[in-house]
Design a protein around this motif. Structure first.
Motif, PDB file in Angstrom:
ATOM      1  N   ILE A   1      88.381 -50.667 104.292  1.00 43.95           N
ATOM      2  CA  ILE A   1      88.758 -52.081 104.394  1.00 43.95           C
ATOM      3  C   ILE A   1      89.881 -52.240 105.411  1.00 43.95           C
ATOM      4  CG2 ILE A   1      89.896 -53.950 103.115  1.00 43.95           C
ATOM      5  CD1 ILE A   1      88.062 -53.150 100.748  1.00 43.95           C
TER       6      ILE A   1
ATOM      7  N   ARG B   1      90.466 -50.242 107.951  1.00 43.44           N
ATOM      8  CA  ARG B   1      89.889 -49.990 109.276  1.00 43.44           C
ATOM      9  C   ARG B   1      89.155 -51.244 109.776  1.00 43.44           C
ATOM     10  NH1 ARG B   1      88.220 -45.084 110.805  1.00 43.44           N
ATOM     11  NH2 ARG B   1      87.491 -44.480 108.757  1.00 43.44           N
ATOM     12  N   ALA B   2      88.358 -51.831 108.901  1.00 43.89           N
ATOM     13  CA  ALA B   2      87.595 -53.018 109.292  1.00 43.89           C
ATOM     14  C   ALA B   2      88.543 -54.147 109.703  1.00 43.89           C
ATOM     15  CB  ALA B   2      86.692 -53.461 108.138  1.00 43.89           C
ATOM     16  N   ASN B   3      89.642 -54.301 108.984  1.00 38.71           N
ATOM     17  CA  ASN B   3      90.603 -55.342 109.340  1.00 38.71           C
ATOM     18  C   ASN B   3      91.313 -55.031 110.657  1.00 38.71           C
ATOM     19  OD1 ASN B   3      90.402 -57.412 107.434  1.00 38.71           O
ATOM     20  ND2 ASN B   3      91.529 -56.230 105.910  1.00 38.71           N
TER      21      ASN B   3
ATOM     22  N   ASP C   1      96.068 -59.703 107.757  1.00 36.29           N
ATOM     23  CA  ASP C   1      95.065 -59.002 106.947  1.00 36.29           C
ATOM     24  C   ASP C   1      95.112 -57.497 107.210  1.00 36.29           C
ATOM     25  OD1 ASP C   1      93.924 -61.189 105.599  1.00 36.29           O
ATOM     26  OD2 ASP C   1      92.614 -61.658 107.294  1.00 36.29           O
TER      27      ASP C   1
ATOM     28  N   ILE D   1      98.457 -55.952 105.832  1.00 34.45           N
ATOM     29  CA  ILE D   1      98.511 -55.887 104.364  1.00 34.45           C
ATOM     30  C   ILE D   1      97.588 -54.780 103.849  1.00 34.45           C
ATOM     31  CG2 ILE D   1      97.863 -57.114 102.248  1.00 34.45           C
ATOM     32  CD1 ILE D   1      98.798 -59.722 103.731  1.00 34.45           C
ATOM     33  N   SER D   2      96.365 -54.755 104.347  1.00 29.52           N
ATOM     34  CA  SER D   2      95.437 -53.762 103.797  1.00 29.52           C
ATOM     35  C   SER D   2      95.799 -52.349 104.246  1.00 29.52           C
ATOM     36  CB  SER D   2      93.983 -54.104 104.151  1.00 29.52           C
ATOM     37  OG  SER D   2      93.834 -54.349 105.517  1.00 29.52           O
TER      38      SER D   2
ATOM     39  N   ASP E   1      98.810 -51.152 102.160  1.00 23.11           N
ATOM     40  CA  ASP E   1      98.298 -50.835 100.839  1.00 23.11           C
ATOM     41  C   ASP E   1      97.549 -49.500 100.856  1.00 23.11           C
ATOM     42  OD1 ASP E   1      98.218 -51.653  98.250  1.00 23.11           O
ATOM     43  OD2 ASP E   1      96.509 -53.004  98.486  1.00 23.11           O
TER      44      ASP E   1
ATOM     45  N   LEU F   1     105.395 -56.027 103.359  1.00 19.46           N
ATOM     46  CA  LEU F   1     104.264 -56.743 102.751  1.00 19.46           C
ATOM     47  C   LEU F   1     104.605 -58.192 102.433  1.00 19.46           C
ATOM     48  CD1 LEU F   1     102.586 -54.278 100.219  1.00 19.46           C
ATOM     49  CD2 LEU F   1     101.548 -55.371 102.209  1.00 19.46           C
TER      50      LEU F   1
END
Lengths: 363, 401
Positions: free
Chosen positions: A277, A279-281, A300, A303-304, A307, A348
């Motif tokens: 997720i 990587r995709a962001n 996005d 944050i991801s 995390d 964050l």
């Protein structure tokens, strides 16, 4: 760019991974934790030799004229090996500030050197708990900077900094030669980040941008550096995912590899989700550069990725059991880096607020 | 404009033209039977307009286009809330499998066209009381009966069975073989003597799943769709058919902007709830998660359009999206407080947080429980070992029940 990497970009990813894996040493990184003001020389020599310092600097200023995409891919590999120097991201921020400012003299003085890795640039925006203070306490007047910027990344060694300051009651971005500046080095939990408080005391500086435009540019620069950092965090989290996987395949307990226990294998499968997720962001953010939704996409990604790296560091240590908690084992290098990267370029809470403010206005 | 963009435009044009008759608003207040009847009419309209069986061969009544065309249409269609839920499984798994393994081609073609037009519906009779995630643990048995077979046993969780005309079924033909090796695959006439369907009421109050009992149901050998003892492989094929279906980063619950709107319009401690840090954090985390899933899907679509195989990360969607939908629904209920106690089972889980909350467990279990999806990621993608399986290599009738 498209959200599919082209062949040239894939080659950069493969080559940077190969060269970094060959030249990185955990023992050297462990030793550096106990010294203040030093970086891993082989890492930085490699970065300069490979031209990563100039990747995203336009060709007319001595760079390679590539984009955030290429720099992100290199940062991903650097994250995987726990980068031995903090310069790539903040150097990118400093050089992009110069490019955007259009101040020709400052560009000519610094961009070719930054591109060649002969000078180190950094960015000093944060004050107190604010990554991007609305009314900076550091002031710029009559061509001189005064006040202190705390915990500046690469602050111990950088040659030049782009500083967010107040100028006649309005925000301004100024460029300061750090040659004569007092640097209070911080003995940190992650010493190769070279954190220092920079004390400006009538330091000569050049105005780059002021007023509303300075605030906008500072946020844009912070977002772009956050996207680079998100790539670095994602690369590191992915490396941890594989470390955890490999350990779970070899370590046996109760007569079987621990990876056969669902408490362990599910934890690792969850890490895969965090990494993909993030990587995709990251890819989405890079593809959104220059578009209206860039800040949202950067938030996005940030944050991801934060995390992902925090979770991967926490869980990989846990999966390793006792050995994961030792100095020798070295996983604490990732724990440390996960936290230092989580704080640099806005934590964050900052990015969550920024994202929700945007959604709140749009909805 | 590329071929795909042109196709998207023509799909939109069609959907726009029929949205008033079949879409979200037309369905509001209908009971299941009325909604199903509307759905059948929509399927026929869609078929006549050339959007039925998009990726299926023309010789079987399909359109002969690519899977990407189908994904494009499905993605557009999902925006209108059309009454297609009754046909999703039918056209997603049993009918393609029939196309692949059915013995009598004329019979197969007739079934396909009727299924595409919504005149007939197929179900998938896999799960049983003794085996859902552990499919090969099933106990329904088919025994040789003259030149055919005799079917006895019970299936469970069969979606829409009460409206189905046919089903595909896996049954045990050899209890002395190892569990995966004693299974055979058939199609079955749901109206045949000995078939009894009993709806199971779910927590949300709806009854779209069923128990199905088979009492000496006669199967012709022409209904067999696998070699005898080779049913497990066909069952796996059935489950693998649609690796990339139209996904939903909201986990088939309400979109995030519905939550943002709720947070903006709800007062908490004298301020709009959207200024509360706890709410803000959840909005931001959900946005980042959903954006990531959407980016994964977008990348997969592009790769498939370019003729490449999409990455395995597409398997994350249901796992990640549905369980976060569950938590976000709880938070929305917290936000509404005492003003949110009202409930109607007729509200849509895509629009109403309470319906989303109470039906979320189904989403986390059906089509692969979270735990099975994690096993699949761990084993197939990351190469981690299988769990310890005491039933491995043991004849089925010697496995302790």
């Amino acid at each position: 760019m498209s959200i599919l990497y082209d062949e040239g970009q894939q080659a950069i990813a493969t080559e940077s991974r190969r060269v970094l894996e060959a030249r990185t040493s955990k023992d050297r990184l462990l030793k550096l934790l106990t010294t203040t003001g030093e970086v891993d020389k082989p890492f930085w020599d490699t970065a300069v030799e490979q031209g990563w310092t100039g990747l995203a600097i336009p060709e007319e200023h001595g760079g390679l004229g590539l984009s955030l995409a290429e720099l992100g891919l290199v940062a991903q590999q650097a994250g995987a090996v726990i980068a031995g120097a903090p310069y790539l991201t903040v150097g990118y921020g400093a050089s992009q500030a110069l490019v955007a400012s259009g101040v020709a003299e400052a560009q000519a003085a610094w961009l070719p050197k930054l591109a060649a890795g002969e000078a180190i640039g950094t960015v000093a925006f944060a004050e107190g708990t604010a990554p991007l203070p609305a009314n900076p306490k550091v002031t710029f007047a009559d061509g001189k900077l005064s006040g202190t910027k705390p915990g500046v990344t690469a602050g111990i060694t950088a040659d030049v900094a782009v500083v967010l300051a107040s100028h006649q009651g309005k925000p301004a971005l100024v460029l300061a030669d750090l040659a004569g500046v007092t640097r209070n080095a911080i003995d940190s939990y992650d010493n190769t980040r070279l954190y220092a408080d920079l004390v400006f005391d009538g330091t000569p500086a050049t105005l780059l941008v002021e007023g509303e435009a300075a605030s906008t540019l500072a946020l844009d620069l912070l977002a772009r550096m956050a996207v680079v950092t998100a790539h670095e965090q994602t690369g590191a989290a992915e490396a941890l995912l594989f470390t955890a996987r490999d350990y779970a395949l070899t370590r046996k307990a109760f007569g079987q590899p621990i990876g056969a226990f669902q408490s362990v294998k599910h934890r690792i499968a969850e890490l895969y989700g965090f990494v993909e997720i993030a990587r995709a962001n990251c890819i989405h953010a890079v593809a959104s550069e220059g578009k209206d939704n860039f800040l949202l996409a950067a938030a996005d990604a940030r944050i991801s990725a934060t995390d992902a790296y925090d979770t991967a560091a926490r869980d990989t240590v846990q999966i390793h059991g006792g050995i994961g908690a030792t100095w020798e084992g070295g996983l604490h290098l990732h724990m440390r880096r996960a936290r230092s990267l989580a704080v640099e370029q806005g934590n964050l809470m900052f990015w969550e607020d920024l994202l929700v403010d945007h959604l709140g206005e749009a909805a | 404009m590329t071929d795909f963009e042109a196709y998207r435009a023509s799909a939109r044009e069609f959907l726009e033209s029929v949205a008033g008759e079949f879409g979200k608003d037309a369905r509001r207040g209908l009971d299941v039977e009325q909604d199903l009847a509307l759905g059948r009419r929509y399927m026929a309209t869609k078929y006549d307009a050339g959007f039925g069986g998009i990726s299926w061969p023309k010789e079987y009544g399909g359109q002969g286009l690519t899977h990407t065309h189908k994904l494009i249409f499905d993605t557009e269609e999902a925006k209108y809330g059309m009454p297609v839920v009754y046909f999703g499984i039918s056209l997603g798994m049993p009918v393609p499998i029939l196309m692949h393994y059915g013995q009598d081609k004329d019979f197969v073609k007739e079934r396909i066209v009727k299924a595409l037009r919504g005149e007939e519906i197929w179900c998938q009779l896999f799960s049983e009381p003794s085996g859902g995630s552990d499919l090969a643990g099933l106990r329904t048995r088919a025994e040789v009966d003259g030149n055919g077979w005799r079917l006895n046993g019970q299936k469970l969780w069969t979606s829409w069975a009460q409206y189905c005309d046919y089903g595909v079924i896996v049954a045990r033909t050899d209890p002395t073989a190892q569990k995966h090796k004693g299974l055979t695959y058939y199609w079955v006439d749901m109206k045949a003597p000995g078939v009894e369907v009993r709806p199971v009421k779910l927590a949300a109050g709806d009854s779209h799943v069923n128990e199905v009992f088979f009492d000496d149901v006669r199967l012709e050998d022409s209904q067999r769709m696998s070699p005898v003892g080779g049913g497990f492989a066909v069952a796996m094929h059935t489950l693998m058919i649609e690796r990339y279906i139209a996904t939903d980063s909201a986990g088939f619950g309400p979109p995030l902007d519905v939550f943002v709107e709720l947070a903006k319009t709800t007062d908490y401690n004298g301020r709009p709830a959207i200024s509360d840090g706890r709410i803000r954090s959840q909005i931001a985390r959900n946005h980042a998660m959903r954006a990531g899933l959407e980016s994964i899907t977008a990348r997969a679509m592009l790769m498939m359009q370019a003729g490449m195989e999409a990455g395995p990360e597409g398997s994350l969607n249901k796992l990640v999206a549905v369980r976060s939908r569950q938590k976000l629904s709880e938070l929305a209920m917290d936000l509404k407080g005492q003003s949110g106690f009202a409930y109607s089972e007729h509200n849509s889980p895509r629009e109403d947080w309470t319906n989303s909350w109470i039906s979320a467990p189904t989403g986390r279990i059906a089509g692969g429980a979270d735990e099975m999806l994690l096993n699949t990621i761990a084993e197939r993608i990351l190469g981690l070992p299988q769990d310890h399986r005491p039933d491995k290599g043991v004849p089925f009738n010697q496995i302790p029940a």
